[in-house]
Write an enzyme that holds these catalytic residues in place. Structure first.
Site, short mmCIF file in Angstrom:
data_model
loop_
_atom_site.label_atom_id
_atom_site.label_comp_id
_atom_site.label_asym_id
_atom_site.label_seq_id
_atom_site.Cartn_x
_atom_site.Cartn_y
_atom_site.Cartn_z
N LYS B 81 117.38 108.74 -48.47
CA LYS B 81 117.31 109.18 -47.07
C LYS B 81 118.29 108.35 -46.25
CE LYS B 81 113.78 109.97 -43.44
NZ LYS B 81 112.37 109.71 -43.06
N SER B 156 110.19 113.97 -41.40
CA SER B 156 111.62 113.77 -41.24
C SER B 156 112.39 113.68 -42.55
CB SER B 156 111.86 112.50 -40.42
OG SER B 156 111.43 111.37 -41.14
N SER B 180 106.14 111.70 -42.65
CA SER B 180 107.53 112.09 -42.92
C SER B 180 107.90 112.19 -44.40
CB SER B 180 108.50 111.13 -42.25
OG SER B 180 108.62 111.46 -40.89
#
Lengths: 501, 496
Positions: B81, B156, B180
């Site tokens: 990420k 996210s 997330s």
């Protein structure tokens, strides 16, 4: 407006950089280094994304020692808070500090004012925080970009806040002198004001009494940017006069509508304070507990061990010198004020010669003069405390005169620039080589006197004719012949002989 | 060969690599090719340094050939990420603010991956600074759900979830502040886990809300997730919130069923607003546990109804402070034109941050302001403590809590973006684990009638990851959910 009696009410905020090897929340070296900007930095003190702080335990330990020496209560639970504001020298947009639960509170520092009066200045709180970096502005006037040096960012910084107990500019300076001395004794800071390791803000106002029994005060002013003790003294002095004048002119007082605390700067060139920040910029720092740092807890045992481990503080030394060694208050203060190494030097000297007062005389006069003239620290003086102690010992035991002692001291200073430190043995060797031993051998003296009289018939005649000063050259000749002769004894003997002749 | 490799899980890939059937370069190239083939449509990655990936893979091959000792993930590609710092790589956080930022240092988890000889595959998309539940607040691209390109992969960590789902990476790292990791795992039909707060070091994870953020693994199966967690978990002295507790070998015990397992079900999690397909799939999953002899009990989390409210005080407050450093002075974006210092801050932050980030900074700034601090922040912390106590009490009664991950399956892109409150409510079941600091996992438990994946959430007491993973594995084995590949051929630009 009628004349009013006024009492200055002054509180001080002192920021002290701690002498740790590394910074407070990262492993970067903690060293004043303006010549190589941004070289002592890492992701943590640069505030890079993702970096996290880790508390330096040594910084916390030094803080505890300082607070304990300031007679503060040490908290069993303390935490870190973020003080949030924007400024280019603050890379994270917040300073890690302590807000509502500082690690220590409620202390005091005893100071002696210039008039010799002893005053206890209460300490409101001591807390630990990180220093910011330094903004470097173009001073050429050509308007180049400002730069930021973050070498200083993350230096452990102790904030010491007093209660408003200080009553004059001189007292403010006395407090700072005593605090400086204490911090030096504790070895927690080098207190170098040029390098910014000790900085001070002063909160000043006046309590006025018009005789009508009403309590009124002038608006509180915080004077910032004070980077010398003289500066603090001068700024406070200036503020007292300025506030008094302003009150007489405007009558504005604390509590009036629209009257708020004012921040003023200090212009050391012109010796004036100047308005710095308007109230419209008054900040809301939005303090909140730093979620990156665990709170710090202390056990009673840890607190006890900090207190027990405290070394002897300046005030305690002064009183020991007076009470145990019989020094005058003045001598004790002069010695302690020179710092711990100097005081240690005195104590070693005193221990060896066995006469504290003599030792005090020597160190406060001869030794102090020498190190001041040479601009060196006590540790760099060629004459060790052992050598000086031995030397004074020989004066005390009557082996040499004080005058010979001074001569020897001078010799050791000169010689030692070529040689290593003197050992006590060399003192005795020097005394013999130079023939400085006080001569009690009357035979040698008598023959030297006889020789002097025989060699200077003119002087003898003059003396006998009533010219008292004619004896001088005769004494000189005897003294040259017999090293270590006591001039007083020579004079007495000479007069006797001349009268007989 | 190539498509087979991208369908293969991490543990199986490792076996192929160990036996020499394939090389690390083969594995890396297969995944790079897969990215090339489908990521035009999915847009899971923000950047992939193909040369570097192949060079890193070749280096692992070389080590293997010369007999050097190899780490436990040797040659395995892992997608990261884009809010986890790796030296020399971008860490944009999907923000204009850090568009040009290249990290000079490794996050703790990246150091662990490198030490394990994993190959860092590329940087995955996210909601800007991890603030969002859809990847739509990314300043660069909205990642699409591989199951339905019209839908969001969640957020996210939507990029990481979509990458693992679409076979572009066997493993990925995400971060979970309010769901997330678990919510996108559920939307994409993969396994995603948020460990206990303090289990994995946050050092090098770009902070959103420090007291809630936690890094965790994505994989296509529980075993692979356990493997990745084992690598990244453990104490790190650089993060004082990381806990010094030994990391058990999760894989060693993973296949041992838990005897007498007590599963808690929270009635409030099955109330109003829960999609009926989701409810059915989750109830089916709970029935699977029942069939395995687990005892199903109702437990109460009475304060969980305040979760969203508490979260939207605590997280924005911390965020408003954590994001203060992006001021245009030291690094990152700076506005081109401004008039003086204050204006430079305003212009830089005004242009550098997107709307959602600004919204949360303002919420947090307000909540921490003098006069409001006690009413909002302090009160939220008190309720947070009550929520934690609810979990403590519940875990006296049961071993794991089971329930839905989200109220509904993946929503359409654009559906919620203009309704922040509806978007925030998507995290209603996941937020409590962050507030309480407990570990949670999302694992696939079937599909809705419209062929969208549904996730089952399991939560356990702090540092009970071993039990959590074993419970998850029990279901995975018994339910034998067929591994279904998303119909990527249907994606524009996709080709399988």
């Amino acid at each position: 407006m009628p004349d009013v009696a006024h009492t200055p009410v002054i509180g001080l905020e002192v920021h002290v950089q701690l002498l740790t090897r590394t910074k407070i929340f990262c492993g970067c070296v903690n060293r004043f280094n303006p010549d190589e900007p941004n070289t002592q930095t890492c992701p943590v003190c640069l505030g890079l994304p993702g970096a996290l702080p880790v508390m330096n335990r040594e910084a916390f330990r030094l803080s505890l020692i300082t607070a304990a020496a300031l007679e503060c209560e040490l908290a069993r639970f303390t935490k870190w808070d973020r003080k949030q504001y924007y400024y280019p020298d603050l890379p994270k947009g917040y300073q890690i500090s302590q807000y509502d639960l500082p690690f220590s509170e409620h202390g005091a520092l005893e100071v002696t004012t210039e008039s010799g009066e002893s005053r206890r200045i209460r300490i409101r709180r001591v807390h630990l925080e990180e220093d910011a970096g330094k903004n470097l502005h173009d001073e050429s006037g050509r308007g180049a970009d400002s730069r930021v040096d973050l070498n200083r960012a993350g230096t452990p910084l102790l904030e010491i806040v007093t209660e408003p107990d200080v009553r004059s500019a001189a007292e403010a300076k006395s407090f700072l002198d005593e605090l400086h001395l204490l911090l030096t004794y504790l070895c927690v800071s080098d207190c170098n004001m040029q390098e910014g390791s000790l900085r001070c803000d002063a909160n000043v106002n006046l309590h006025l009494s018009t005789g009508a029994g009403d309590a009124i005060a002038t608006p509180i002013v915080e004077v910032k940017n004070l980077n010398s003790f003289r500066g603090v003294e001068a700024a406070v002095e200036f503020e007292i006069a300025r506030q008094l004048k302003e009150f007489h002119e405007t009558g504005r007082k604390l509590g009036d509508p629209g009257v708020e605390k004012e921040t003023r700067g200090w212009d050391a060139q012109r010796n004036v304070t100047f308005a710095q920040r308007g109230k419209e910029e008054a900040s809301d720092y939005r303090y909140f507990p730093d979620p990156d740092l665990a709170p710090v807890t202390l056990t009673d045992e840890e607190i006890e061990s900090i207190r027990a481990g405290l070394r002897e503080l300046p005030a305690a030394r002064r009183s020991r010198y007076r009470n145990d060694l019989g020094l005058s208050e003045y001598d004790a203060d002069v010695i302690v004020r020179q710092g711990e190494r100097f005081a240690d030097y005195f104590e070693e000297t005193s221990g060896i010669c066995g006469d504290a007062k003599q030792a005090a005389n020597w160190v406060t006069q001869d030794v102090l003069r020498e190190i001041n003239d040479r601009g060196v620290e006590i540790g760099d003086l060629p004459v060790s405390s052992q050598a000086l102690g031995a030397l004074i010992g020989r004066i005390v035991d009557g082996t040499i005169t004080v005058k010979s002692g001074r001569e020897l001291f001078g010799l050791m200073l000169d010689e030692s620039e070529r040689n290593d430190e003197h050992s006590p043995d060399t003192i005795d060797r020097l005394i013999e080589e130079r023939g400085l031993r006080i001569v009690n051998d009357s035979g040698a003296l008598e023959s030297a006197i006889a020789a002097a009289i025989a060699a200077s018939p003119r002087a003898v005649e003059d003396f006998q004719a009533g010219k008292q000063q004619a004896i001088g050259p005769l004494i000189g000749k005897v003294m040259r012949d017999v090293k270590g002769a006591d001039a007083k004894a020579v004079r007495t003997l000479l007069i006797e002989k001349l009268k007989e002749a | 060969m190539s498509s087979r490799l991208t369908d293969t899980g991490a543990r199986d890939l490792l076996r192929l690599l160990e036996t020499g059937e394939v090389s690390c370069v083969d594995v890396a190239a297969a995944h790079l090719d897969r990215i090339g083939a489908v990521d035009g449509a999915v847009e899971a990655f923000l950047s992939v340094d193909r040369e570097q990936v192949l060079a890193d893979a070749a280096e692992v091959d070389r080590k293997r050939q010369t007999g050097e000792s190899l780490g436990r993930l040797a040659g395995l590609p892992v997608a990261i990420k884009d809010n986890i710092c790796a030296a020399g790589a971008p860490a944009t956080c999907a923000s204009r603010m850090l568009e040009q930022f290249v990290s000079p240092y490794d996050a703790h988890v990246i150091g662990r991956l490198r030490a394990a000889d994993a190959v860092l595959l590329g940087r995955t998309n996210l909601d800007e600074f991890a603030m969002g539940s859809s990847c739509e607040s990314s300043a660069f691209q909205p990642t699409r759900n591989p199951w339905d390109a019209e839908r969001s992969p969640g957020g996210s960590s939507g990029g990481s979830a979509a990458a693992v789902c679409a076979g572009m990476a066997p493993l990925a790292l995400g971060s979970d502040t309010g769901g997330s990791i678990r919510q996108p795992a559920s939307f994409c039909g993969v396994v995603g886990m948020k460990p206990t707060y303090g289990r994995v070091s946050r050092y090098g994870l770009v902070a959103f809300a420090s007291s809630l953020d936690q890094i965790g693994p994505f994989a296509r199966g529980v075993e692979d997730a356990a493997l990745l967690l084992e690598i990244i978990a453990g104490h790190d002295p650089r993060d004082t919130t990381s806990v010094d507790q030994p990391v058990p070998s999760y894989l060693d015990t993973l296949d041992e069923p838990l005897k007498g397992l007590r599963i808690g079900v929270v009635p409030e999690h099955f109330g109003e607003g829960l999609d009926s397909d989701v409810e059915t799939r989750v109830q089916d999953a709970i029935d699977v546990y029942r069939s395995l002899g687990a005892e199903i009990r109702e437990v109460s989390l009475p304060h969980s109804k305040y979760c969203v409210a508490v979260y939207y005080i605590v997280a924005p407050s911390e965020a408003s402070s954590n994001l203060a450093r992006y001021d245009g002075v030291h690094y990152g974006f700076r506005a081109a034109e401004y008039d003086g210092l204050i204006d430079m801050y305003a212009a830089t932050r005004g242009a550098g941050f997107g709307d959602e980030v600004k919204r949360r900074i303002m919420l947090g700034t307000y909540a921490l302001s003098s006069g409001y601090y006690d009413a909002y922040y302090v009160k939220a912390l008190k309720v947070r403590r009550l929520i934690r106590q609810d979990f403590d009490a519940a875990f006296q009664e049961v071993d794991v809590i089971a329930g839905p991950v989200t109220p509904a399956p993946a929503f359409r892109i654009g559906e919620l973006i203009d309704d922040p409150l509806a978007m925030y409510l998507n995290d209603i079941y996941t937020i409590s684990a962050n507030l309480a600091g407990v570990p949670g996992i999302s694992l696939p438990c079937g599909f809705t009638s419209s062929e969208l994946p549904v996730g089952l959430q399991l939560m356990a007491a702090p540092f009970e990851e071993e039990r959590l993973l074993r419970a998850a594995r029990m279901y995975e084995r018994e339910a034998d959910v067929p591994i279904r590949r998303p119909p990527l051929g249907m994606l524009p630009g996709g080709s399988v």
